[in-house]
Structure formats: structure tokens, C-alpha cells
Scaffold this active site. Structure first.
Site, PDB file in Angstrom:
ATOM      1  N   ARG A 110      41.617  36.793  30.536  1.00 13.71           N
ATOM      2  CA  ARG A 110      41.682  35.343  30.767  1.00 13.71           C
ATOM      3  C   ARG A 110      40.608  34.898  31.754  1.00 13.71           C
ATOM      4  NH1 ARG A 110      47.790  35.945  32.693  1.00 13.71           N
ATOM      5  NH2 ARG A 110      47.492  37.736  31.300  1.00 13.71           N
ATOM      6  N   LYS A 124      45.657  51.187  34.215  1.00 11.36           N
ATOM      7  CA  LYS A 124      46.625  51.390  33.133  1.00 11.36           C
ATOM      8  C   LYS A 124      47.108  52.837  33.151  1.00 11.36           C
ATOM      9  CE  LYS A 124      44.894  47.961  29.827  1.00 11.36           C
ATOM     10  NZ  LYS A 124      46.093  47.091  29.796  1.00 11.36           N
ATOM     11  N   ASP A 154      38.833  48.441  28.787  1.00 10.71           N
ATOM     12  CA  ASP A 154      39.756  47.881  29.780  1.00 10.71           C
ATOM     13  C   ASP A 154      40.573  49.010  30.398  1.00 10.71           C
ATOM     14  OD1 ASP A 154      41.484  46.411  31.307  1.00 10.71           O
ATOM     15  OD2 ASP A 154      42.561  45.489  29.617  1.00 10.71           O
ATOM     16  N   LYS A 205      36.888  37.440  23.352  1.00 11.36           N
ATOM     17  CA  LYS A 205      36.985  38.354  24.496  1.00 11.36           C
ATOM     18  C   LYS A 205      36.319  39.678  24.120  1.00 11.36           C
ATOM     19  CE  LYS A 205      40.344  41.195  27.081  1.00 11.36           C
ATOM     20  NZ  LYS A 205      41.770  41.441  27.415  1.00 11.36           N
ATOM     21  N   GLU A 261      42.428  40.644  33.060  1.00 16.03           N
ATOM     22  CA  GLU A 261      41.003  40.337  33.197  1.00 16.03           C
ATOM     23  C   GLU A 261      40.467  39.467  32.066  1.00 16.03           C
ATOM     24  OE1 GLU A 261      42.153  42.969  31.710  1.00 16.03           O
ATOM     25  OE2 GLU A 261      40.952  42.874  29.880  1.00 16.03           O
TER      26      GLU A 261
HETATM   27  N1  BES Z   1      43.750  44.149  26.995  1.00 18.14           N
HETATM   28  C1  BES Z   1      45.047  43.989  27.550  1.00 18.14           C
HETATM   29  C2  BES Z   1      46.090  43.562  26.515  1.00 18.14           C
HETATM   30  C3  BES Z   1      46.438  44.545  25.449  1.00 18.14           C
HETATM   31  C4  BES Z   1      47.543  45.354  25.574  1.00 18.14           C
HETATM   32  C5  BES Z   1      45.727  44.602  24.278  1.00 18.14           C
HETATM   33  C6  BES Z   1      47.894  46.247  24.580  1.00 18.14           C
HETATM   34  C7  BES Z   1      46.063  45.484  23.265  1.00 18.14           C
HETATM   35  C8  BES Z   1      47.149  46.301  23.413  1.00 18.14           C
HETATM   36  C9  BES Z   1      45.001  42.949  28.655  1.00 18.14           C
HETATM   37  O1  BES Z   1      43.816  42.876  29.362  1.00 18.14           O
HETATM   38  C10 BES Z   1      46.074  43.295  29.632  1.00 18.14           C
HETATM   39  O2  BES Z   1      45.994  44.351  30.195  1.00 18.14           O
HETATM   40  N2  BES Z   1      47.056  42.413  29.818  1.00 18.14           N
HETATM   41  C11 BES Z   1      48.115  42.656  30.719  1.00 18.14           C
HETATM   42  C12 BES Z   1      48.352  41.407  31.520  1.00 18.14           C
HETATM   43  C13 BES Z   1      49.335  41.561  32.665  1.00 18.14           C
HETATM   44  C14 BES Z   1      48.740  42.478  33.736  1.00 18.14           C
HETATM   45  C15 BES Z   1      49.613  40.211  33.268  1.00 18.14           C
HETATM   46  C16 BES Z   1      49.343  43.031  29.906  1.00 18.14           C
HETATM   47  O3  BES Z   1      49.552  42.449  28.847  1.00 18.14           O
HETATM   48  O4  BES Z   1      50.044  43.934  30.314  1.00 18.14           O
HETATM   49 ZN    ZN Z   2      42.112  43.510  28.399  1.00 20.78          ZN
HETATM   50 MN    MN Z   3      43.761  44.273  30.942  1.00 20.53          MN
END
Ligand code: BES
Ligand code: ZN
Ligand code: MN
Length: 484
Positions: A336, A262, A255, A250, A334
């Protein structure tokens, strides 16, 4: 820089001698083949001032040499992590602050010990200070010579190459998101491939992604002014008949979360969101150095999850490359999406025997396992076992999480085939994200590494990593690819 010497010469201004506790007690010091140094140690032993406890450091000086004696404790208590931590501690200690040339004598010549010392030095003293104007390379550690006594030249060469791959990945992750864009990563990969024989590369830019139908990947990148890319490097170390092992990383160069933006506190480190792709690039560098007789695909799915009037929207439905329709439950899920299309593309065009994806995929994985273990999910027990084995021998830790038939219920959608979000409150979020990916691998053996927690250290660092990227996955994947 680490240099290699096959026998200790006791000739440098600084000497670091590692000592195991029972070895110290029994005066069993085959690694000290130098009469004056031996005598000095005997005197110290007689004084009782040093016991070779774990991480105990004792400085001794002669007219010509500073000798830094380092305890590692009892052999039975020593772990791969504790050894690396001890090594890091010594090299960052004030005793070696001004040292420019250091001879390093391991307490024994076992592979795991020599590897641990090389890791502890090269990974443990890595610092990201490109943007510092003061306190740069604070411990004068960048340009000094380390002369490591090691009986096996090959082992030394391979392990230092592997650490260079780890630090290469860390540099990519640590730099600004607007520096390390998809275009820059493409250049970095092409530079690695220069002059290499057994490699071919295929690059899908916006236009090709559209033509081929990687609509999930394109949707994620809609809000960005940077080009989305799927970069595929094919390495052939074996004959044409051998199927590929495919690594897919990935590579979200930043992000923001998209329109599901976020909040402050969650967004600051999101340049780390290309750590999976960086791990693939670091592993590629290692494989080009080690040249195993395997066929391997290295793929980076690159995009930026930005906000703006063109950004993709929650509630929208997109058709993936393999035909499944996907409802966007949350634009922040995003990773996945880009991985699903990359997986489909590689399954369709290359029929790999196994796929390993690596991704900073879920905050839920970080909550479940913390920072010290990558999460592993797999549809194949043998593959999972081999990956866990590689994780153990390299100290690049991973822990398996479950995948089971009923979990597919949680990513069903009312308006499309599947949805990119799972249960309310993010319950089992690491598992539902992995399940989403699993639905694109078809019958291929597959494993997924979630490095959301393990890829980055906030604050002062942990274990033998300083602040910033750890290079999680590079050692594990390199080891797996060499030995599978
Ligand atoms: N890149 C993030 C995951 C992440 C979080 C990586 C903290 C490193 C540190 C990923 O894209 C994400 O935002 N995932 C969400 C998914 C949810 C919206 C279903 C998450 O884990 O909150
Ligand atoms: Zn991400
Ligand atoms: Mn994300």
C-alpha cells in the site's frame, strides 16, 4: 501454437471433436462434414458406449486417424470454467501424448465457446519448466500444431493474443526474484515498446523518486540493493482530449516482510508479489496487439522489501508524495505504501479519469475469498459493475468487497495522519488496506483488485491452471479496457 482454419478438413493424424450431449443424442452434428467420420460416430452412438457427458473422452481410431471424441455435457450445465477445464484435460491426456498435429473441431461456433477452447488450450496447458532438467514439457505439448476450426479469424487472433499476454505475465511471476528485478522488468517493458508508435514512457529511478518526494516508495526499498522504479507507459489510442484510464500494479520483486519478517510457511512464494505489475505488463502487451482507441497509462511501482541494517523500521513515520504522513505499523504492509505514492504521482501529473490498481496486497483477501476470486474494492458503482462484467465474460473472476466512510477510523494514527495497518488480528485486513489506497486517489474514480489469492497456485494447481502463476487480472483488464 494454435493455427487457424475456417473449415474442418479432417486431414491431420489427430482429430479432437467436441460434442454436446443433446447434440449427440439428436444426431445433430453440423460440425462433422466428413462421411467416414460421420459414419464412425453413428456406429459409436448406436453402441451406447459414449454419452457426451461432461469431460468424457472416447478415443476412436481409423487407419489414418486417431479421433478423440470429447463430451461437454448439457449446454445448460456448461460454465466458462468447466469448458476450459475439459479442454485442458483433453490436451493433457495420454491420448494426445505423442500427437504433433491435431485438428480441433468445436461443438459450436459461438464466441464464448471458441474463446473457451483457446483459453483452455493456451492457458490450460501452460507449464513453467525453465528450471527442470528432467520431465521437461512432460506432455510434448510445447511444439505441436493445433489447427482450430473457427469461423471468425479476428476472434481467434485476438483471443490467442490475449492468452499470450496472460502467459507472458506468468513467466515474469514464476521466475526467480533475483532474475526478475526492477531493472529486468524495465527491459521487458522497453522491449515490448520497440517499434510502437502511440507510446511514451517515463521512468523514475531512485534519484527521481527522491527528487519528486515519493518517500513511501523509497522507504520500502531502503533495505534492498536493487533500484526502486516507477515505470509509466502512456498509450494513446484516442485523441488528446480523452483522459487516461490508469492501471497501476504492485511490483514487489520480493517481499520478505522487512523487519516484521515473514515466517517460514509465508515467505516461500513471495516472488509472486510483483503479480500486479506483471498483470499490468501482460495487459500492456495485449493492448499493443489489439490497439483499442483508448488512452491508457500502464504503471508499475517496483521495489523489493528486504531486510538489513538499512531497512525501514516499524514505528517510523514518512511523508508521502501528497503530503500525508504515514506511521509504519508493520513493514510487511509495504504494498500500500508504494502504491499510494504511485497513485499520487499519477493523479498529480496525469489527472486520469479513472484508476485501477492491481496488487497482491493482503493475506486477508486470500482468507476472505480464497484462491478463485480476486477481491474488488471501488469508490464508484459504475466502474465496479463494468469490471465485474469483464471478469464474468473472461472467466478471470472477481468479487466485490465493501468500502464505506467509517472504515477510515481504523487506519488513524496517534503520531501521524494515517497508519499502514488496521484493526488488531488483521480484522477486515483487505478492506483497511484498500481504504489506505483510497485516501490517495482524491476524487478520481478508482477500483482496486486484490489478487493475493488468485495470482498463484501452490501444489498441483486448480481449475485449468497448473502450478504457479495464473496471470490473474490480465484477461479481466484487457476486456475492460477494450469495452469500457
Ligand atoms: N504481499 C503480501 C500479501 C500476500 C500474502 C500476498 C499472501 C500473497 C499471499 C503483503 O505485502 C502483506 O504482507 N500483507 C500483510 C499485511 C499486514 C501486515 C497488515 C498481510 O496480509 O499479512
Ligand atoms: Zn507484499
Ligand atoms: Mn508484505
Amino acid at each position: 501454437m494454435i493455427q487457424f482454419r475456417s473449415a474442418a478438413k479432417f486431414d491431420k493424424p489427430f482429430l479432437v471433436v467436441f460434442m454436446e450431449k443433446s447434440q449427440w443424442k439428436a444426431k445433430d452434428w453440423p460440425h462433422i462434414k466428413n462421411a467416414p467420420v460421420h459414419k464412425l460416430l453413428e456406429d459409436l452412438r448406436g453402441s451406447g458406449h459414449f454419452a457426451a457427458e461432461s469431460a468424457e473422452i472416447f478415443p476412436l481410431a481409423t487407419v489414418r486417424q486417431a479421433i478423440i471424441l470429447v463430451g461437454v455435457g448439457e449446454k445448460k450445465d456448461l460454465t466458462p470454467t468447466s469448458l476450459r477445464k475439459i479442454v485442458r484435460g483433453v490436451f493433457l491426456s495420454s491420448y494426445l501424448k505423442s500427437a504433433q498435429a491435431i485438428e480441433v473441431v468445436p461443438f459450436e461456433q459461438k464466441d464464448s465457446v471458441v474463446q473457451g477452447i483457446i483459453d483452455g488450450y493456451l492457458i490450460g496447458t501452460y507449464v513453467w519448466d525453465k528450471y527442470r532438467t528432467v520431465g521437461k514439457a512432460a506432455n510434448g505439448i510445447k511444439n505441436r500444431e493445433i489447427h482450430l476450426v473457427c469461423l471468425q479469424k479476428k476472434l481467434y487472433e485476438e483471443q490467442s493474443a490475449i492468452c499470450n499476454g496472460v502467459n507472458f505475465a506468468r513467466d515474469l511471476i514464476n521466475d526467480n526474484a533475483d532474475e526478475v528485478t526492477s531493472t529486468r522488468i524495465e527491459k521487458v517493458i522497453l522491449d515490448l515498446l520497440k517499434g510502437q508508435q502511440d507510446v511514451k514512457v517515463e521512468i523514475l529511478n531512485q534519484k527521481e523518486l527522491k527528487k519528486q518526494g515519493l518517500n513511501l516508495h523509497l522507504a520500502v526499498n531502503q533495505g534492498s540493493d536493487k533500484e526502486p522504479k516507477l515505470i509509466i507507459v502512456k498509450y494513446r489510442g484516442a485523441g488528446k482530449k480523452d483522459a487516461y484510464t490508469a492501471l497501476i500494479g504492485k511490483g514487489m520483486t520480493f517481499d520478505t516482510g522487512g523487519l516484521n519478517l515473514k515466517p517460514t510457511g509465508s515467505i516461500e512464494n513471495m516472488r509472486l508479489d510483483m503479480s500486479g505489475a506483471a498483470a499490468v505488463v501482460g495487459t500492456l502487451k495485449n493492448i499493443l496487439a489489439l490497439k483499442p482507441k483508448k488512452n491508457i497509462i500502464f504503471a508499475c511501482a517496483l521495489a523489493e522489501n528486504a531486510i538489513g541494517s538499512r531497512a525501514y523500521k516499524p514505528g517510523d513515520v514518512f511523508k508521502s508524495l501528497n503530503g500525508k504522513t504515514v506511521e509504519i505499523g508493520n513493514t510487511d504492509a509495504e504494498g500500500r505504501l508504494v502504491l499510494a505514492d504511485a497513485i499520487s504521482y499519477i493523479v498529480k501529473n496525469y489527472q486520469p479519469k479513472q484508476i485501477i490498481d492491481i496488487a497482491t496486497l493482503t493475506g486477508a483477501c486470500l482468507i476472505a475469498l480464497g484462491y478463485d476470486y480476486s477481491g474488488l474494492v471501488s469508490n464508484d458503482d459504475v466502474l465496479a459493475r463494468k469490471l465485474l462484467q469483464a471478469a464474468n465474460t473472461t472467466d478471470d473472476r472477481a468479487w466485490r468487497l465493501p468500502s464505506y466512510p467509517e472504515i477510515s477510523e481504523y487506519i488513524k494514527s496517534e503520531i501521524a495522519d494515517i497508519r499502514n495497518t488496521g484493526l488488531p488480528k488483521g480484522a477486515a485486513g483487505a478492506l483497511t488496506a484498500a481504504e489506505f489506497l483510497r485516501q490517495f486517489v482524491e476524487d478520481t474514480k478508482w477500483a482496486h483488485l486484490d489478487i493475493a489469492g488468485s495470482s498463484f497456485c501452490d501444489g498441483k494447481g486448480r481449475f485449468y491452471y497448473g502450478h504457479g502463476a495464473t496471470g490473474a487480472g490480465v484477461r479481466l483488464l484487457t476486456e475492460f479496457l477494450r469495452n469500457q
